[in-house]
Design a protein around this motif. Structure first.
Motif, PDB file in Angstrom:
ATOM      1  N   PRO A  57       0.799  -1.227   0.000  1.00  0.00           N
ATOM      2  CA  PRO A  57       0.000   0.000   0.000  1.00  0.00           C
ATOM      3  C   PRO A  57       0.831   1.276   0.000  1.00  0.00           C
ATOM      4  N   ALA A  58       2.140   1.172   0.268  1.00  0.00           N
ATOM      5  CA  ALA A  58       2.993   2.359   0.309  1.00  0.00           C
ATOM      6  C   ALA A  58       3.447   2.804  -1.075  1.00  0.00           C
ATOM      7  N   PHE A  59       3.042   2.072  -2.130  1.00  0.00           N
ATOM      8  CA  PHE A  59       3.423   2.429  -3.488  1.00  0.00           C
ATOM      9  C   PHE A  59       2.179   2.545  -4.360  1.00  0.00           C
ATOM     10  N   PRO A  60       2.098   3.583  -5.195  1.00  0.00           N
ATOM     11  CA  PRO A  60       0.929   3.755  -6.066  1.00  0.00           C
ATOM     12  C   PRO A  60       0.790   2.614  -7.066  1.00  0.00           C
ATOM     13  N   ALA A  61      -0.440   2.249  -7.348  1.00  0.00           N
ATOM     14  CA  ALA A  61      -0.688   1.191  -8.323  1.00  0.00           C
ATOM     15  C   ALA A  61      -0.136   1.565  -9.696  1.00  0.00           C
ATOM     16  N   ALA A  62      -0.181   2.858 -10.041  1.00  0.00           N
ATOM     17  CA  ALA A  62       0.312   3.293 -11.350  1.00  0.00           C
ATOM     18  C   ALA A  62       1.808   3.049 -11.490  1.00  0.00           C
ATOM     19  N   GLU A  63       2.566   3.230 -10.406  1.00  0.00           N
ATOM     20  CA  GLU A  63       4.006   2.963 -10.448  1.00  0.00           C
ATOM     21  C   GLU A  63       4.270   1.478 -10.679  1.00  0.00           C
ATOM     22  N   GLN A  64       3.475   0.626 -10.033  1.00  0.00           N
ATOM     23  CA  GLN A  64       3.655  -0.818 -10.186  1.00  0.00           C
ATOM     24  C   GLN A  64       3.381  -1.256 -11.619  1.00  0.00           C
ATOM     25  N   GLU A  65       2.331  -0.707 -12.206  1.00  0.00           N
ATOM     26  CA  GLU A  65       1.979  -1.096 -13.571  1.00  0.00           C
ATOM     27  C   GLU A  65       3.037  -0.619 -14.562  1.00  0.00           C
ATOM     28  N   GLU A  66       3.576   0.564 -14.333  1.00  0.00           N
ATOM     29  CA  GLU A  66       4.647   1.056 -15.200  1.00  0.00           C
ATOM     30  C   GLU A  66       5.878   0.164 -15.106  1.00  0.00           C
ATOM     31  N   ALA A  67       6.174  -0.316 -13.898  1.00  0.00           N
ATOM     32  CA  ALA A  67       7.309  -1.224 -13.720  1.00  0.00           C
ATOM     33  C   ALA A  67       7.077  -2.530 -14.476  1.00  0.00           C
ATOM     34  N   ARG A  68       5.871  -3.052 -14.446  1.00  0.00           N
ATOM     35  CA  ARG A  68       5.566  -4.289 -15.177  1.00  0.00           C
ATOM     36  C   ARG A  68       5.739  -4.076 -16.681  1.00  0.00           C
ATOM     37  N   ARG A  69       5.266  -2.945 -17.171  1.00  0.00           N
ATOM     38  CA  ARG A  69       5.380  -2.660 -18.604  1.00  0.00           C
ATOM     39  C   ARG A  69       6.839  -2.624 -19.034  1.00  0.00           C
ATOM     40  N   SER A  98       5.103   6.831   2.185  1.00  0.00           N
ATOM     41  CA  SER A  98       5.300   7.113   3.609  1.00  0.00           C
ATOM     42  C   SER A  98       6.372   8.171   3.830  1.00  0.00           C
ATOM     43  N   SER A  99       7.269   8.333   2.857  1.00  0.00           N
ATOM     44  CA  SER A  99       8.340   9.325   2.993  1.00  0.00           C
ATOM     45  C   SER A  99       7.797  10.751   2.944  1.00  0.00           C
ATOM     46  N   ARG A 100       6.537  10.919   2.607  1.00  0.00           N
ATOM     47  CA  ARG A 100       5.910  12.261   2.584  1.00  0.00           C
ATOM     48  C   ARG A 100       5.371  12.665   3.959  1.00  0.00           C
ATOM     49  N   ILE A 101       5.427  11.761   4.909  1.00  0.00           N
ATOM     50  CA  ILE A 101       4.848  12.014   6.240  1.00  0.00           C
ATOM     51  C   ILE A 101       5.990  12.264   7.221  1.00  0.00           C
ATOM     52  N   PRO A 102       5.978  13.377   7.946  1.00  0.00           N
ATOM     53  CA  PRO A 102       7.099  13.685   8.853  1.00  0.00           C
ATOM     54  C   PRO A 102       7.295  12.609   9.905  1.00  0.00           C
ATOM     55  N   ASN A 103       8.541  12.349  10.245  1.00  0.00           N
ATOM     56  CA  ASN A 103       8.846  11.406  11.320  1.00  0.00           C
ATOM     57  C   ASN A 103       8.120  11.811  12.589  1.00  0.00           C
ATOM     58  N   GLY A 104       7.581  10.803  13.281  1.00  0.00           N
ATOM     59  CA  GLY A 104       6.836  11.053  14.506  1.00  0.00           C
ATOM     60  C   GLY A 104       5.349  11.152  14.285  1.00  0.00           C
ATOM     61  N   THR A 105       4.926  11.352  13.028  1.00  0.00           N
ATOM     62  CA  THR A 105       3.504  11.342  12.681  1.00  0.00           C
ATOM     63  C   THR A 105       3.170   9.963  12.133  1.00  0.00           C
ATOM     64  N   ALA A 106       2.197   9.319  12.700  1.00  0.00           N
ATOM     65  CA  ALA A 106       1.893   7.938  12.329  1.00  0.00           C
ATOM     66  C   ALA A 106       1.501   7.827  10.859  1.00  0.00           C
ATOM     67  N   VAL A 107       1.954   6.749  10.233  1.00  0.00           N
ATOM     68  CA  VAL A 107       1.533   6.415   8.875  1.00  0.00           C
ATOM     69  C   VAL A 107       0.166   5.748   8.943  1.00  0.00           C
ATOM     70  N   THR A 108      -0.776   6.234   8.160  1.00  0.00           N
ATOM     71  CA  THR A 108      -2.102   5.624   8.085  1.00  0.00           C
ATOM     72  C   THR A 108      -2.443   5.348   6.623  1.00  0.00           C
ATOM     73  N   MET A 109      -3.334   4.416   6.398  1.00  0.00           N
ATOM     74  CA  MET A 109      -3.762   4.115   5.037  1.00  0.00           C
ATOM     75  C   MET A 109      -4.487   5.313   4.426  1.00  0.00           C
ATOM     76  N   ASP A 110      -5.259   6.029   5.230  1.00  0.00           N
ATOM     77  CA  ASP A 110      -5.950   7.218   4.725  1.00  0.00           C
ATOM     78  C   ASP A 110      -4.950   8.245   4.212  1.00  0.00           C
ATOM     79  N   ALA A 111      -3.870   8.448   4.969  1.00  0.00           N
ATOM     80  CA  ALA A 111      -2.864   9.422   4.548  1.00  0.00           C
ATOM     81  C   ALA A 111      -2.168   8.977   3.265  1.00  0.00           C
ATOM     82  N   LEU A 112      -1.827   7.699   3.155  1.00  0.00           N
ATOM     83  CA  LEU A 112      -1.149   7.198   1.958  1.00  0.00           C
ATOM     84  C   LEU A 112      -2.008   7.374   0.713  1.00  0.00           C
ATOM     85  N   ARG A 113      -3.291   7.060   0.820  1.00  0.00           N
ATOM     86  CA  ARG A 113      -4.163   7.206  -0.335  1.00  0.00           C
ATOM     87  C   ARG A 113      -4.395   8.682  -0.664  1.00  0.00           C
ATOM     88  N   ARG A 114      -4.463   9.539   0.350  1.00  0.00           N
ATOM     89  CA  ARG A 114      -4.637  10.983   0.133  1.00  0.00           C
ATOM     90  C   ARG A 114      -3.416  11.547  -0.605  1.00  0.00           C
TER      91      ARG A 114
END
Length: 279
Positions: free
Chosen positions: A59-71, A183-199
């Motif tokens: 979930p920490a990687f966009p689906a579009a990046e994965q598909e581009e890698a497969r291509r 997850s690298s877009r979220i400052p250290n000390g702030t919890a990683v959540t699925m909502d934040a990753l998708r946002r």
């Protein structure tokens, strides 16, 4: 701006020689220029049966990046294995302390090692570069601890040299913008959540759709801090209404532009005020 150093044939040959000596390898492949160059070298030096790619999805990687890698893997003609990693289920990862990447790499390499054994390959390798030594990279400690190889770093190749080599070898992604997990877009000390990753994923895709290639949306709760290349900042402000609307639609209440422009490892930086002077 894409950094493109003069082509260094000696560095590329050092990397190729290191790969040749490995005899067989499973390459941790993401579709980025670093891992793609490593995979290309492995294919050229060892052949399709002894150089196999493995793509990890999470979930920490966009689906579009994965598909581009497969291509791209299909275009290279490589044998591609796929696995899922579950770092986003680890409390140590979700806490998002400065060692988050260590736990991510532990999950990744721990998942890939059985694949390497099943395929009967001698080594597991990934695309770390000489430039990585200058930033906070706890994940690299996991690679060293587990005996994972990193031929590009071992050959002393930095990002600019890698892009130049990728271009010389005809890799279509030689100028692909740098990417790191969401997850690298979220400052250290702030919890990683699925909502934040998708946002974050939605917001970055929305800004990219406006024509910006290198984009980071740093997540500060209700605030999105947008980084684009410094020379693109004027166009970002010109498109202010469209950018604000798109990022708000992704789930943010406030939208800010970072006037310093994009830089890797920005959230790793510790800011210190300049010492005051008195006359």
């Amino acid at each position: 701006m894409i950094r493109l150093d003069s082509f260094d044939g000696a560095a590329l040959e050092r990397a190729a020689r290191i790969v040749r000596g490995m005899q067989s390898v499973l390459v941790a492949y993401s579709g980025g220029v670093d891992s793609t160059l490593l995979l290309k070298l492995a294919l050229d030096e060892l052949g399709r049966e002894s150089a196999i790619a493995v793509l990890a999805s999470s979930p920490a990687f966009p689906a579009a990046e994965q598909e581009e890698a497969r291509r791209l893997a299909r275009a290279l003609g490589v044998r591609l294995e796929e696995v899922e990693t579950h770092e986003t289920e680890l409390p140590e990862y979700l806490q998002n302390n400065p060692d988050r990447c260590f736990h991510c790499r532990e999950e990744l390499f721990g998942t890939l090692e059985p694949v390497r054994e099943r395929l009967g390959l001698r080594w597991l390798a990934y695309g770390a570069t000489a430039d990585d030594a200058g930033d906070h990279r706890p994940g690299h400690g996991s690679a060293v601890r587990r005996g994972v190889r990193f031929p590009l770093l071992e050959a002393g190749m930095g990002k600019g040299e890698i892009r130049s080599a990728a271009r010389r070898l005809g890799l279509s992604n030689w100028d692909k913008p740098s990417f790191a997990c969401l997850s690298s877009r979220i400052p250290n000390g702030t919890a990683v959540t699925m909502d934040a990753l998708r946002r974050i994923e939605r917001a970055e895709a929305a800004v990219q759709a406006l024509g910006f290639r290198q984009v980071r949306v740093r997540d500060h709760g209700s605030v999105a801090r947008i980084e684009v290349e410094a020379e693109e900042i004027p166009r970002l402000t010109e498109l202010r209404e469209a950018v604000v609307g798109a990022v708000r639609a992704a789930g943010y209440e406030f939208v800010a532009a970072d006037l310093e422009g994009y830089a890797t490892g920005r959230l790793n930086r510790t800011w210190k005020p300049k010492a005051s002077t008195s006359s």
